[in-house]
Design a protein around this motif. Sequence first.
Motif, PDB file in Angstrom:
ATOM      1  N   THR A   1       0.874  -1.172   0.000  1.00  0.00           N
ATOM      2  CA  THR A   1       0.000   0.000   0.000  1.00  0.00           C
ATOM      3  C   THR A   1       0.911   1.223   0.000  1.00  0.00           C
ATOM      4  O   THR A   1       2.133   1.079   0.129  1.00  0.00           O
ATOM      5  N   PRO A   2       0.358   2.410  -0.103  1.00  0.00           N
ATOM      6  CA  PRO A   2       1.220   3.594   0.026  1.00  0.00           C
ATOM      7  C   PRO A   2       2.005   3.611   1.348  1.00  0.00           C
ATOM      8  O   PRO A   2       3.135   4.092   1.387  1.00  0.00           O
ATOM      9  N   GLU A   3       1.423   3.032   2.403  1.00  0.00           N
ATOM     10  CA  GLU A   3       2.113   3.002   3.698  1.00  0.00           C
ATOM     11  C   GLU A   3       3.296   2.028   3.701  1.00  0.00           C
ATOM     12  O   GLU A   3       4.292   2.269   4.374  1.00  0.00           O
ATOM     13  N   THR A   4       3.170   0.912   2.991  1.00  0.00           N
ATOM     14  CA  THR A   4       4.259  -0.076   2.966  1.00  0.00           C
ATOM     15  C   THR A   4       5.193   0.121   1.766  1.00  0.00           C
ATOM     16  O   THR A   4       6.206  -0.564   1.662  1.00  0.00           O
ATOM     17  N   TRP A   5       4.851   1.051   0.867  1.00  0.00           N
ATOM     18  CA  TRP A   5       5.689   1.321  -0.298  1.00  0.00           C
ATOM     19  C   TRP A   5       7.151   1.610   0.073  1.00  0.00           C
ATOM     20  O   TRP A   5       8.062   1.062  -0.570  1.00  0.00           O
ATOM     21  N   PRO A   6       7.444   2.432   1.091  1.00  0.00           N
ATOM     22  CA  PRO A   6       8.853   2.670   1.446  1.00  0.00           C
ATOM     23  C   PRO A   6       9.608   1.381   1.804  1.00  0.00           C
ATOM     24  O   PRO A   6      10.805   1.276   1.552  1.00  0.00           O
ATOM     25  N   ASP A   7       8.892   0.404   2.343  1.00  0.00           N
ATOM     26  CA  ASP A   7       9.538  -0.871   2.663  1.00  0.00           C
ATOM     27  C   ASP A   7       9.896  -1.634   1.394  1.00  0.00           C
ATOM     28  O   ASP A   7      10.966  -2.246   1.305  1.00  0.00           O
ATOM     29  N   LEU A   8       9.000  -1.602   0.405  1.00  0.00           N
ATOM     30  CA  LEU A   8       9.319  -2.242  -0.876  1.00  0.00           C
ATOM     31  C   LEU A   8      10.483  -1.524  -1.545  1.00  0.00           C
ATOM     32  O   LEU A   8      11.380  -2.165  -2.106  1.00  0.00           O
ATOM     33  N   GLU A   9      10.509  -0.199  -1.466  1.00  0.00           N
ATOM     34  CA  GLU A   9      11.635   0.556  -2.020  1.00  0.00           C
ATOM     35  C   GLU A   9      12.949   0.111  -1.385  1.00  0.00           C
ATOM     36  O   GLU A   9      13.945  -0.048  -2.085  1.00  0.00           O
ATOM     37  N   ARG A  10      12.948  -0.090  -0.079  1.00  0.00           N
ATOM     38  CA  ARG A  10      14.172  -0.552   0.588  1.00  0.00           C
ATOM     39  C   ARG A  10      14.608  -1.908   0.050  1.00  0.00           C
ATOM     40  O   ARG A  10      15.802  -2.150  -0.135  1.00  0.00           O
ATOM     41  N   LEU A  11      13.652  -2.782  -0.205  1.00  0.00           N
ATOM     42  CA  LEU A  11      13.986  -4.094  -0.770  1.00  0.00           C
ATOM     43  C   LEU A  11      14.494  -3.982  -2.200  1.00  0.00           C
ATOM     44  O   LEU A  11      15.484  -4.607  -2.574  1.00  0.00           O
ATOM     45  N   PHE A  12      13.797  -3.210  -3.011  1.00  0.00           N
ATOM     46  CA  PHE A  12      14.085  -3.174  -4.438  1.00  0.00           C
ATOM     47  C   PHE A  12      15.275  -2.310  -4.824  1.00  0.00           C
ATOM     48  O   PHE A  12      15.744  -2.392  -5.950  1.00  0.00           O
ATOM     49  N   THR A  13      15.765  -1.483  -3.936  1.00  0.00           N
ATOM     50  CA  THR A  13      16.943  -0.689  -4.281  1.00  0.00           C
ATOM     51  C   THR A  13      18.241  -1.420  -3.940  1.00  0.00           C
ATOM     52  O   THR A  13      19.319  -0.905  -4.200  1.00  0.00           O
ATOM     53  N   ARG A  14      18.115  -2.632  -3.414  1.00  0.00           N
ATOM     54  CA  ARG A  14      19.289  -3.482  -3.181  1.00  0.00           C
ATOM     55  C   ARG A  14      19.801  -3.983  -4.537  1.00  0.00           C
ATOM     56  O   ARG A  14      19.056  -4.013  -5.509  1.00  0.00           O
ATOM     57  N   PRO A  15      21.051  -4.419  -4.625  1.00  0.00           N
ATOM     58  CA  PRO A  15      21.553  -4.970  -5.888  1.00  0.00           C
ATOM     59  C   PRO A  15      20.717  -6.176  -6.325  1.00  0.00           C
ATOM     60  O   PRO A  15      20.272  -6.966  -5.500  1.00  0.00           O
ATOM     61  N   GLY A  16      20.507  -6.288  -7.630  1.00  0.00           N
ATOM     62  CA  GLY A  16      19.766  -7.421  -8.176  1.00  0.00           C
ATOM     63  C   GLY A  16      18.817  -6.985  -9.275  1.00  0.00           C
ATOM     64  O   GLY A  16      18.641  -5.797  -9.551  1.00  0.00           O
ATOM     65  N   ASP A  17      18.193  -7.979  -9.910  1.00  0.00           N
ATOM     66  CA  ASP A  17      17.296  -7.723 -11.037  1.00  0.00           C
ATOM     67  C   ASP A  17      16.071  -6.909 -10.661  1.00  0.00           C
ATOM     68  O   ASP A  17      15.556  -6.128 -11.471  1.00  0.00           O
ATOM     69  N   GLN A  18      15.563  -7.086  -9.450  1.00  0.00           N
ATOM     70  CA  GLN A  18      14.364  -6.366  -9.020  1.00  0.00           C
ATOM     71  C   GLN A  18      14.559  -4.860  -9.095  1.00  0.00           C
ATOM     72  O   GLN A  18      13.613  -4.111  -9.296  1.00  0.00           O
ATOM     73  N   ARG A  19      15.772  -4.441  -8.981  1.00  0.00           N
ATOM     74  CA  ARG A  19      16.124  -3.023  -8.994  1.00  0.00           C
ATOM     75  C   ARG A  19      15.746  -2.345 -10.323  1.00  0.00           C
ATOM     76  O   ARG A  19      15.402  -1.165 -10.340  1.00  0.00           O
TER      77      ARG A  19
END
Length: 191
Positions: free
Chosen positions: A14-32
């Motif tokens: 959700t918009p509230e958990t979006w910053p948590d997904l950003e933290r995950l997805f800005t790590r090295p890897g394809d998801q980035r």
Amino acid sequence: MDAPTTEPTVRPLTPETWPDLERLFTRPGDQRGCWCMWFRLTGTDWPATRTAERRAAFAERAAAAPSPGLVAYVDGEPVAWVAVAPRGEHPRIPRSTVIVHDPEVPDCWSVTCFYIRPDHRGRGLSTALLAAAVDHAAAHGARNVEAYPVDAQERTSSSVMFHGSLGLFTRAGFREVGRRKGRPTVRLALR
């Protein structure tokens, strides 16, 4: 690897958990670079978009209901993700050369990808995320849940396994409904 000190908690994106997904997805890897947009864009649109555009498009989708996926937390830290949404949101699926697409399957949702932080792999998070994804889909009217896993007979690169393994899905009760070019399509009927 050490087991987590607590059971994972799974929350909708959700918009509230979006910053948590950003933290995950800005790590090295394809998801980035993907931002879970691979299935949401056509083969023509994918190369025409930049990472920032994909990120913005997915942030916009995350603000709408139902949530397009779930974030898993261990000890309050975001550590994993699963994408699950109505199959119709994914224009790449009916055009895929490796997915068995049956447009007659009613109210079908798709589990399209997993991302688990490397330091949390091998702890059963994919099993917990898949169970939560099925529950999430069912709670929003899905009658079927489908996925496109990798049938890995041997150890495979984690960059290939973002679809999940065939064993993960069959252990959860999914049935193989066909294969194209060696890739299985699996489905679970909910009602």
